[in-house]
Scaffold this active site. Structure first.
Site, mmCIF file in Angstrom:
data_model
loop_
_atom_site.group_PDB
_atom_site.id
_atom_site.type_symbol
_atom_site.label_atom_id
_atom_site.label_comp_id
_atom_site.label_asym_id
_atom_site.label_seq_id
_atom_site.Cartn_x
_atom_site.Cartn_y
_atom_site.Cartn_z
ATOM 1 N N LEU B 210 5.837 -0.654 -8.137
ATOM 2 C CA LEU B 210 5.802 0.815 -8.561
ATOM 3 C C LEU B 210 5.544 1.355 -9.615
ATOM 4 O O LEU B 210 4.872 2.483 -9.787
ATOM 5 C CB LEU B 210 7.443 1.357 -8.773
ATOM 6 N N CYS B 211 5.350 -0.138 -10.602
ATOM 7 C CA CYS B 211 4.389 0.435 -11.710
ATOM 8 C C CYS B 211 2.466 0.737 -12.108
ATOM 9 O O CYS B 211 2.067 1.392 -12.579
ATOM 10 C CB CYS B 211 4.422 -0.772 -12.420
#
Lengths: 413, 441
Positions: B210-211
């Protein structure tokens, strides 16, 4: 922006494998299938589904009752009428983009009267051909530089062989007006490596993914892309000079091809094939003999297939494939003698083949089993796609599949 | 001679194999003309899936003499299927795969009868699956494979002394393909490795951290995933509609937005094709690989049904990218496999462990790899629902239990908990053991 075309949607799942350029190559190909056997039609089926440009089936036989028990592309209503016409119609149904035709004639007749017909084909697939005809066909195709794919199913055994000639000299030093674009590109690459890059191939231009900040990654990528472009332009300059020297226009090789070539220069492979005549006369078995120590060895069945060819030329049927008159014992006995003579002629020990394999082989009666034909059709069709698209690596040069052990052996014979 | 082909001529190839003895045949094999009769009159085969592998399997089995075939598939036909699912034509787009496939085979192969079932495999029960001699799968989901695996395991019968009743065994032949790669395996439930015994053979699904998606994209895929996962729910471009990978308007929107994001970061390579591929997690597919793997599976069904030859033992992989590569090996049956070992698995937890710890373990541990398990038990002779994940109202009601310590829920050392999950049709029993001052298993 325009949505993908209906064709792109239809072929979406395979375009992700060989790209638009691969698909274009497929769609300009004309494949010839000799004999609409189960194995032959299963091979052609996968090519038609993939969108091969056109196909022709050459077959003088009629649909028989036995075809109905192994071949998906025949109908009961077509029994005793032309097998190739029936198969052509049913195969064509699979894909409206593909053009199919049927030639109701024997290969022997065509080879005798109009062998140049074969020059119109991009590849020829041969099934169910007696040895003598196959040899003649192979010779003609080699002289026309048309690749020959042999594929067969025999009971629980499958067989595939490739014969492709490379008329160009290994040294791309001697480029002639007949040299293919590939060899001119190789020569241009060589000039680049020697003169411009101190021994390094042109940069691919892409870099592997790695953990990084976006701007650093993209920045690094741009450095590689810029250099890759410069390398490619240098190769293209050499290419132009070579083409002009050959009396051809620099535009003979499209820029897109140069780009593809440079991008993949680290992965180029040239695969050279022996002629069928060489392989038949003296197959490279001696280095593979150790395999026969394994009772399940697929190689044993290569020898048995060659022996079966001779059995057929003597009796016009395969072991246990004739009328009920011949017994298992007598056919096994004949096969043993043929095998022994064959091994002798190849200067190999005459008793390396186990009797068990001979009995098992005779069990099949020379018949095609559909599931084995389907497997071989899958393997052979993908090998043909590799040849047509010039992508991925084709096998060299013989494959023997055993449905008993679910294994396939590749050997260069 | 009335011109109609004699049945014996039609199946001469099969009869040749089935009526001849051979030292290399299966030890149980006896040459007989009745074997072909068995295949045609009695034997019932279930084909799960009528897609890339399913179409090939139906054709292969019909031409290996099988006449009683059933086929399950809940999907309808799409244009992108037509490069390999050869029983379908453009005019069939939108129709149910199982129905069209059955109809085609029944029309082409005289004497063969395929019965279609246009539903999920989970919609049918033990009484349905019990009727088949062999089940062969051409599925594209691991969850579905594990489910049918659990079903055939559940059909096994053991006598009082714990001996397996061999007549309750339904062999499972399973095939899978992806691009130029494929695999085929033979599972004899109760005797050989099952699907769950070798879950580690399946590669993990592609996911993007996700980052990376949110703030450090590098690849065009990251840009597309960002739009799919973050931008779409926020901007709701088509009202409350969830993203539909087959809706070209949806894909066009994602494509445009992904391109904007890519331009921001200087990333190249966002195309319509890539966008759809990422949104739908498309797996490339081609006719030839499906033909190969289905051919292997159909041969195995034939061998199992007739004993004409020894079956695959028990896992084959195939890859024709570089030459043709095949490899066969024997996957081992694990005697602590939660699916096929008959004894309940013992799991050890710290004395202060919560129900959430057990839940997480069942999901994260590779042996169980559950999706959303429900847990029940018996406390003081009364049934107790610990956590019900599948029914919304019960989920809310039992959610507070997740935070509670097992001991507070009445679970003692050696207590049995029954676990249900979409990955298996039968519940699994686990025994909880407590340790003190040690980390859980």
């Amino acid at each position: 922006m325009a949505l993908p075309t209906e064709k792109a949607a239809r072929y979406d799942r395979q375009l992700r494998l060989w790209g638009d350029h691969g698909q274009t190559a497929l769609e300009s190909a004309h494949v010839c299938l000799i004999n609409a056997s189960a194995t032959g039609t299963e091979t052609l089926k996968n090519l038609v589904l993939a969108g091969v440009g056109s196909f022709t089936i050459v077959d003088s036989k009629q649909v028989s009752a036995t075809d109905l028990g192994s071949n998906f592309f025949v109908l009961p209503s077509a029994v005793e009428s032309s097998r190739c016409r029936c198969a052509c119609t049913l195969l064509q149904e699979l894909n409206p983009d593909v053009r199919g035709s049927a030639i109701e004639d024997s290969v022997d007749t065509i080879l005798a009267n109009s062998p140049d017909l074969f020059s119109t084909y991009t590849t020829v697939i041969a099934t169910e051909l007696p040895d003598a005809t196959l040899q003649l066909l192979a010779k003609v195709l080699r002289s026309l530089s048309v690749p020959l794919i042999v594929v067969a199913s025999y009971g629980l055994i499958g067989f595939h062989q490739k014969c492709k000639s490379c008329s160009d000299d290994p040294a791309c030093l001697h480029l002639t007006p007949e040299s293919s674009n590939f060899w001119v590109l190789v020569r241009a690459l060589k000039e680049f490596v020697i003169n411009d890059s101190r021994g390094k191939l042109p940069l691919r231009g892409s870099i592997p993914d790695m953990n990084s900040f976006s701007d650093l990654y993209v920045g690094l990528q741009k450095v590689y892309q810029t250099q890759a472009r410069l390398d490619m332009e240098a190769v293209a300059t050499h290419l132009s000079a070579l083409l002009i020297g050959m009396g051809k226009s620099p535009g003979t090789v499209p820029m897109e091809s140069v780009k593809q070539f440079c991008r993949n220069s680290a992965f180029l492979r040239v695969v050279r094939y022996r002629s069928l005549a060489d392989e038949h006369c003296k197959p490279n078995l001696s280095e593979h003999l150790w395999r026969l120590e394994n009772p399940d060895s697929e190689l044993a069945y290569y020898i048995l297939l060659r022996a079966a060819d001779q059995f057929y030329s003597m009796y016009k049927f395969y072991p246990r494939g004739g009328d009920k008159g011949t017994s298992m014992d007598s056919d096994v006995g004949v096969m043993k003698t043929i095998v022994s003579n064959l091994l002798n002629s190849w200067e190999l020990p005459p008793s390396i083949l186990r009797d068990d394999c001979i009995v098992e082989f005779c069990r099949y009666g020379g018949a095609e089993l559909h599931s084995v034909a389907a497997f071989m059709g899958g393997v052979a069709s993908q090998e043909i796609v590799k040849i047509l698209t010039h992508q991925f690596v084709p096998l060299n040069n013989t494959l023997i599949y055993s449905a008993m052990t679910c294994t396939a052996l590749t050997v260069a014979l | 001679m009335d011109g109609a082909p004699q049945p014996s001529e039609r199946w001469a190839g099969l009869q040749s194999v089935l009526c001849s003895a051979s030292p290399l045949a299966h030890p149980d094999f006896e040459p007989s003309e009745e074997t072909l009769q068995f295949i045609q009159d009695v034997c019932k085969i279930l084909v799960i899936g009528a897609g890339g592998l399913g179409c090939e399997l139906l054709k292969d089995l019909a031409l290996m003499g099988f006449t009683n075939l059933h086929c399950i598939d809940m999907d309808t036909i799409d244009l992108s299927n037509l490069n390999r699912q050869f029983l379908f034509r453009t005019q069939d787009i939108g129709k149910f795969k199982a129905e069209v496939a059955a109809s085609f085979i029944n029309g082409r192969i005289t004497g063969c009868h395929v019965t279609p079932h246009c539903c999920k495999i989970q919609d049918l029960g033990a009484e349905f699956y019990r009727q088949f001699h062999v089940i062969v799968c051409g599925l594209d989901s691991i969850i579905a494979r594990r489910w049918i695996n659990g079903m055939v395991l559940g059909l096994l019968r053991y006598d009082e002394s714990g001996c397996l009743d061999r007549s309750s065994i339904i062999p499972l032949v399973d095939g899978g393909t992806e691009g130029f790669k494929g695999n085929a395996r033979v599972i004899i439930p109760g005797l050989t490795a099952c699907i769950d015994c070798s879950l580690d053979l399946y590669p993990p699904q592609v996911t993007y951290p996700l980052c990376t998606i949110a703030s450090k994209p590098r690849l065009p895929e990251h840009c597309i995933e960002y739009v799919k996962v973050l931008q779409w729910p926020k901007e709701k471009p088509f009202g409350d509609a969830a993203i539909d990978g087959d809706n070209s308007d949806h894909i066009l929107w994602v494509f445009a937005k992904a391109q904007e994001r890519a331009n921001e970061y200087g990333i190249q390579g966002v195309t319509y094709r890539l966008t759809q591929g990422v949104v739908k997690r498309i797996i490339p597919a081609v006719a030839s690989t499906n033909a190969v793997i289905a051919g292997v599976c159909a041969t195995e069904v034939f061998k199992i049904a007739t004993s004409c030859s020894k079956p695959l033992q028990n896992y084959m992989v195939f890859n024709d990218t570089d030459g043709v590569y095949t490899y066969t090996f024997e996957a081992e049956k694990k005697d602590d496999c939660p699916a096929c070992s008959s004894k309940p698995v013992t799991l050890t937890f710290h004395e202060d462990a919560t129900l959430q710890d057990v839940y997480n373990y069942l999901c994260e541990n590779q042996k169980f790899a559950m999706k959303s398990p429900s847990l029940t038990t018996v406390v003081g002779e009364k049934n107790k629902t610990l956590y019900m994940s599948t029914l919304a109202s019960l989920e809310v009601a039992t959610r507070p239990n997740l935070k509670k310590k097992l001991s507070d829920l009445g679970i003692v050392d050696g207590h049995e908990i029954v676990v249900a999950d979409v990955t298996t049709p039968r519940s699994i029993a686990i025994i909880i053991k407590f340790t003190y001052n040690m980390d859980p298993d």
